[in-house]
Design an enzyme around this catalytic site. Structure first.
Site, mmCIF file in Angstrom:
data_model
loop_
_atom_site.group_PDB
_atom_site.id
_atom_site.type_symbol
_atom_site.label_atom_id
_atom_site.label_comp_id
_atom_site.label_asym_id
_atom_site.label_seq_id
_atom_site.Cartn_x
_atom_site.Cartn_y
_atom_site.Cartn_z
ATOM 1 N N LYS A 26 0.824 -1.217 0.000
ATOM 2 C CA LYS A 26 0.000 0.000 0.000
ATOM 3 C C LYS A 26 0.862 1.273 0.000
ATOM 4 O O LYS A 26 2.067 1.223 0.302
ATOM 5 C CB LYS A 26 -0.930 -0.037 1.209
ATOM 6 C CG LYS A 26 -1.997 -1.144 1.140
ATOM 7 C CD LYS A 26 -2.961 -1.035 2.317
ATOM 8 C CE LYS A 26 -4.092 -2.038 2.228
ATOM 9 N NZ LYS A 26 -5.073 -1.835 3.332
ATOM 10 N N THR A 82 -5.595 -6.422 10.884
ATOM 11 C CA THR A 82 -5.834 -5.152 10.185
ATOM 12 C C THR A 82 -5.266 -3.968 10.973
ATOM 13 O O THR A 82 -4.642 -3.075 10.397
ATOM 14 C CB THR A 82 -7.358 -4.959 9.979
ATOM 15 O OG1 THR A 82 -7.906 -6.135 9.389
ATOM 16 C CG2 THR A 82 -7.641 -3.757 9.098
ATOM 17 N N ARG A 119 2.384 -6.252 9.205
ATOM 18 C CA ARG A 119 1.699 -5.056 9.713
ATOM 19 C C ARG A 119 2.291 -4.595 11.042
ATOM 20 O O ARG A 119 2.385 -3.383 11.294
ATOM 21 C CB ARG A 119 0.193 -5.309 9.800
ATOM 22 C CG ARG A 119 -0.463 -5.188 8.410
ATOM 23 C CD ARG A 119 -1.883 -5.660 8.409
ATOM 24 N NE ARG A 119 -2.605 -5.239 7.199
ATOM 25 C CZ ARG A 119 -3.781 -5.745 6.825
ATOM 26 N NH1 ARG A 119 -4.361 -6.688 7.551
ATOM 27 N NH2 ARG A 119 -4.371 -5.317 5.723
ATOM 28 N N HIS A 127 -2.195 -5.289 1.584
ATOM 29 C CA HIS A 127 -3.506 -5.922 1.366
ATOM 30 C C HIS A 127 -3.282 -7.392 1.057
ATOM 31 O O HIS A 127 -2.301 -7.742 0.406
ATOM 32 C CB HIS A 127 -4.226 -5.269 0.180
ATOM 33 C CG HIS A 127 -5.413 -6.066 -0.293
ATOM 34 N ND1 HIS A 127 -6.650 -5.964 0.298
ATOM 35 C CD2 HIS A 127 -5.532 -7.018 -1.252
ATOM 36 C CE1 HIS A 127 -7.483 -6.817 -0.296
ATOM 37 N NE2 HIS A 127 -6.823 -7.467 -1.241
ATOM 38 N N ASN A 166 -2.048 0.581 6.568
ATOM 39 C CA ASN A 166 -1.535 -0.645 7.171
ATOM 40 C C ASN A 166 -0.684 -1.503 6.236
ATOM 41 O O ASN A 166 -0.686 -2.729 6.327
ATOM 42 C CB ASN A 166 -2.670 -1.441 7.816
ATOM 43 C CG ASN A 166 -3.742 -1.815 6.816
ATOM 44 O OD1 ASN A 166 -3.610 -1.524 5.629
ATOM 45 N ND2 ASN A 166 -4.783 -2.474 7.277
ATOM 46 N N ARG A 226 -2.514 -14.059 4.919
ATOM 47 C CA ARG A 226 -3.230 -13.332 5.982
ATOM 48 C C ARG A 226 -2.476 -13.463 7.314
ATOM 49 O O ARG A 226 -2.380 -12.497 8.071
ATOM 50 C CB ARG A 226 -4.655 -13.885 6.128
ATOM 51 C CG ARG A 226 -5.531 -13.743 4.889
ATOM 52 C CD ARG A 226 -5.997 -12.352 4.617
ATOM 53 N NE ARG A 226 -6.624 -11.714 5.740
ATOM 54 C CZ ARG A 226 -7.263 -10.529 5.661
ATOM 55 N NH1 ARG A 226 -7.342 -9.877 4.509
ATOM 56 N NH2 ARG A 226 -7.787 -9.982 6.713
ATOM 57 N N TYR A 284 -12.383 -1.932 -3.970
ATOM 58 C CA TYR A 284 -12.912 -2.126 -2.618
ATOM 59 C C TYR A 284 -14.436 -2.033 -2.572
ATOM 60 O O TYR A 284 -14.997 -1.683 -1.529
ATOM 61 C CB TYR A 284 -12.297 -1.080 -1.678
ATOM 62 C CG TYR A 284 -10.919 -1.434 -1.146
ATOM 63 C CD1 TYR A 284 -10.731 -2.549 -0.326
ATOM 64 C CD2 TYR A 284 -9.812 -0.637 -1.418
ATOM 65 C CE1 TYR A 284 -9.482 -2.866 0.191
ATOM 66 C CE2 TYR A 284 -8.539 -0.947 -0.902
ATOM 67 C CZ TYR A 284 -8.399 -2.067 -0.089
ATOM 68 O OH TYR A 284 -7.172 -2.380 0.433
ATOM 69 N N GLU A 319 -9.740 -10.038 -7.560
ATOM 70 C CA GLU A 319 -8.675 -9.039 -7.368
ATOM 71 C C GLU A 319 -7.522 -9.249 -8.356
ATOM 72 O O GLU A 319 -6.956 -8.279 -8.870
ATOM 73 C CB GLU A 319 -8.204 -9.084 -5.915
ATOM 74 C CG GLU A 319 -9.308 -8.586 -4.974
ATOM 75 C CD GLU A 319 -9.014 -8.753 -3.489
ATOM 76 O OE1 GLU A 319 -7.949 -9.301 -3.132
ATOM 77 O OE2 GLU A 319 -9.862 -8.329 -2.679
ATOM 78 N N PHE A 339 -15.406 3.873 6.695
ATOM 79 C CA PHE A 339 -14.031 4.217 6.317
ATOM 80 C C PHE A 339 -13.795 4.212 4.805
ATOM 81 O O PHE A 339 -12.668 4.414 4.358
ATOM 82 C CB PHE A 339 -13.030 3.281 7.017
ATOM 83 C CG PHE A 339 -13.264 1.802 6.759
ATOM 84 C CD1 PHE A 339 -12.816 1.190 5.581
ATOM 85 C CD2 PHE A 339 -13.928 1.025 7.697
ATOM 86 C CE1 PHE A 339 -13.021 -0.160 5.355
ATOM 87 C CE2 PHE A 339 -14.145 -0.339 7.478
ATOM 88 C CZ PHE A 339 -13.687 -0.933 6.294
HETATM 89 O O1 CDP Z 1 -7.229 -5.460 4.893
HETATM 90 P P1 CDP Z 1 -8.052 -6.344 5.794
HETATM 91 O O2 CDP Z 1 -8.708 -7.484 5.038
HETATM 92 O O3 CDP Z 1 -7.278 -6.791 7.003
HETATM 93 O O4 CDP Z 1 -9.222 -5.425 6.413
HETATM 94 P P2 CDP Z 1 -10.695 -5.080 5.854
HETATM 95 O O5 CDP Z 1 -11.625 -5.166 6.989
HETATM 96 O O6 CDP Z 1 -11.001 -5.901 4.625
HETATM 97 O O7 CDP Z 1 -10.586 -3.544 5.444
HETATM 98 C C1 CDP Z 1 -9.933 -3.156 4.265
HETATM 99 C C2 CDP Z 1 -9.027 -1.990 4.569
HETATM 100 O O8 CDP Z 1 -9.815 -0.874 4.981
HETATM 101 C C3 CDP Z 1 -8.045 -2.199 5.717
HETATM 102 O O9 CDP Z 1 -6.877 -2.921 5.362
HETATM 103 C C4 CDP Z 1 -7.729 -0.768 6.101
HETATM 104 O O10 CDP Z 1 -6.793 -0.175 5.190
HETATM 105 C C5 CDP Z 1 -9.083 -0.091 5.921
HETATM 106 N N1 CDP Z 1 -9.822 -0.005 7.194
HETATM 107 C C6 CDP Z 1 -9.907 1.206 7.866
HETATM 108 O O11 CDP Z 1 -9.364 2.204 7.389
HETATM 109 N N2 CDP Z 1 -10.581 1.293 9.070
HETATM 110 C C7 CDP Z 1 -11.188 0.207 9.588
HETATM 111 N N3 CDP Z 1 -11.856 0.316 10.747
HETATM 112 C C8 CDP Z 1 -11.127 -1.022 8.926
HETATM 113 C C9 CDP Z 1 -10.444 -1.110 7.728
HETATM 114 MG MG MG Z 2 -10.159 -7.474 3.570
#
Ligand code: CDP
Ligand code: MG
Length: 138
Positions: A10, A92, A103, A116, A113, A86, A50, A127, A58
């Site tokens: 990212k 996250t 991370r 992805h 973070n 993962r 996304y 994707e 968010f």
């Molecule tokens: O990336 P990951 O699958 O771990 O998390 P997600 O729940 O699929 O969310 C996608 C992305 O949204 C995260 O990696 C963060 O960059 C962002 N995010 C955020 O800004 N604030 C949150 N509370 C949750 C996710």
């Molecule tokens: Mg995700």
């Protein structure tokens, strides 16, 4: 069984100069880097990528961030690639990520973070197609 997943380094990590260190972690964990490129994406491209998060609070911040600077989308391959990536990424929120995860080492915040990773076979397929459509992956 060998499996492919999709990942993105990212903008926060690229900007901070962590690209090579993150790729080293990925290779050390046994992933083959099947495809990789450096690019920037538009706000609309980030929104398309996304789309499952469109209703989340968010979403605006996330798509602004993902279109704020260069990223490295990539396709990775190994046994159990989706789940193993993962695990290697960590939670996250970097504050909740296990020691030794990407991370924990490189993320700035829950939004910025570092990396992805796809969460399932169907999202990985979507994707990979989103960033590497029409490219033969060998
Ligand atoms: O990336 P990951 O699958 O771990 O998390 P997600 O729940 O699929 O969310 C996608 C992305 O949204 C995260 O990696 C963060 O960059 C962002 N995010 C955020 O800004 N604030 C949150 N509370 C949750 C996710
Ligand atoms: Mg995700």
């Amino acid at each position: 069984m060998s499996q492919r997943t999709f990942s993105i380094i990212k903008p926060d990590a690229v900007k901070a100069g962590h690209t090579a260190a993150i790729l080293a972690e990925i290779e050390k964990a046994g992933f083959k880097i099947v495809a990789i490129k450096r690019m920037s994406i538009s706000r609309a491209q980030a929104e398309g990528f996304y789309h499952v998060h469109a209703a989340r609070p968010f979403f605006g911040e996330l798509t602004e961030f993902m279109s704020s600077g260069p990223i490295f989308p990539m396709v990775l391959e190994k046994d159990n690639a989706i789940a193993d990536l993962r695990t290697l990424m960590g939670a996250t929120d970097p504050a909740k990520a296990d020691a030794g995860t990407i991370r924990k080492k490189f993320a700035v915040s829950i939004g910025e973070n570092a990396i992805h990773g796809s969460d399932a076979e169907d999202t990985a397929a979507f994707e990979i197609g989103y960033f590497f459509a029409g490219i033969e992956l060998k």
